[in-house]
Write a protein that holds these residues in place. Structure first.
Motif, short mmCIF file in Angstrom:
data_model
loop_
_atom_site.label_atom_id
_atom_site.label_comp_id
_atom_site.label_asym_id
_atom_site.label_seq_id
_atom_site.Cartn_x
_atom_site.Cartn_y
_atom_site.Cartn_z
N LEU A 228 0.71 -0.90 -0.02
CA LEU A 228 0.32 -0.09 0.22
C LEU A 228 0.99 1.01 0.00
O LEU A 228 0.71 2.38 -0.66
CB LEU A 228 -1.01 0.00 1.00
N GLN A 280 -8.84 -0.96 -1.78
CA GLN A 280 -8.86 -2.21 -2.69
C GLN A 280 -9.83 -2.78 -3.32
O GLN A 280 -10.94 -3.69 -2.63
CB GLN A 280 -8.88 -2.44 -1.20
N PRO A 283 -7.31 -5.32 -7.29
CA PRO A 283 -6.94 -7.01 -6.58
C PRO A 283 -5.36 -6.44 -6.89
O PRO A 283 -4.91 -6.10 -8.44
CB PRO A 283 -7.40 -8.24 -6.78
#
Length: 292
Positions: A228, A280, A283
């Motif tokens: 992330l 999110q 994917p």
């Protein structure tokens, strides 16, 4: 002779997958970057001309269906001008069907060539130079021992473009570690803006155990980014990159999110896709599918 002569590990950009790989140098002329394990223990040298000549003759006989040549290894542009001119002339004579020759060049080897010399190489078939930038952040450039300043990198990129050659640069997500991530992203975006390359490939740092950076991670002096955090860095870098045309890509196998952004028209779409991944909704590439 039953093939081309290759020594050591041969690397090439993803976009040269269908090119004849002609090895003219062994290793990399710099070979000091903290993150790179490719040419460990390899002394840089230019190959013997008769071996290069044999390989050109072999390629001419066996690969008439391929349209591009890529000169390896890590920095073929460092080859002195008369020899490089000779190699390009021989490629042209033996394989008149070749549409483009490409090679890696670092800032030092690019700036050792005058604009006239680069134009001479272009006229003989050189079409693209791949430049590993990694970062535009001065502190990180010093930390990874890139051996070049931000200013010189920009000057090198501009010299390639002004010679009428295509410029493809790579930058490394995660190379500054966690503490400098934002500064690295912004400074790299502004460097890319100044350089205005035709192609940008954003790769993701893969920490290799046999490198100085691998040691730093083991000692706890370098903090790798999470997937992330890498996406946030990619977003910041793209947001700060203003190119007049060309492609900004993160479609290398090392990346968690493959994107291909046509600049400047698709930039907003690219940022929106990264945001969706951060939230999110898209994917990410699983760890086992990532590779160098």
């Amino acid at each position: 002779m039953d093939g081309m002569h290759y020594e050591g590990m041969i690397i090439r950009p993803p976009s040269e997958a269908d090119s004849i790989l002609l090895q003219v140098t062994i290793g990399c002329s710099h070979n000091k970057c903290t993150f790179c394990g490719t040419y460990k223990g390899v002394r840089f040298r230019i190959k013997d001309q008769d071996i290069i000549d044999q390989d050109i003759a072999y390629a001419a006989r066996h690969f008439p269906f391929l349209r591009r040549v890529f000169l390896t290894d890590g920095d073929a542009l460092i080859v002195p001008q008369p020899r490089l001119v000779d190699i390009l002339q021989k490629i042209r004579r033996a394989m008149p069907w070749i549409q483009r020759v490409g090679l890696y060049g670092n800032a030092k080897s690019i700036l050792r060539k005058t604009p006239q010399e680069l134009a001479e190489l272009r006229d003989l078939g050189l079409g693209i130079v791949y430049l590993g930038v990694e970062t535009g952040h001065p502190e990180t450039l010093r930390a990874i021992r890139k051996g070049v300043s931000r200013e010189r990198l920009i000057e090198a990129g501009q010299r390639v473009r002004e010679a009428g050659l295509k410029l493809s640069v790579t930058v490394l997500l995660g190379i500054a570690g966690r503490e400098q991530s934002l500064a690295h992203a912004q400074a790299t975006g502004s460097l890319l803006t100044a350089m205005d390359p035709h192609y940008v490939g954003a790769l993701t740092l893969m920490v290799l155990p046999n490198t100085e950076l691998g040691d730093q991670v083991r000692r706890g002096t370098f903090s790798p980014l999470t997937p992330l955090e890498l996406l946030a860095e990619l977003r910041e870098m793209l947001a700060h990159t203003h190119m007049s045309r060309g492609l900004f890509m993160s479609n290398h196998a090392s990346n968690y999110l493959p994107i291909k952004v046509k600049m400047p028209t698709d930039k907003a779409k690219g940022l929106a896709m990264i945001d969706a991944a951060i939230n999110q909704q898209v994917p990410l590439r699983p760890e086992w599918m990532r590779a160098l």
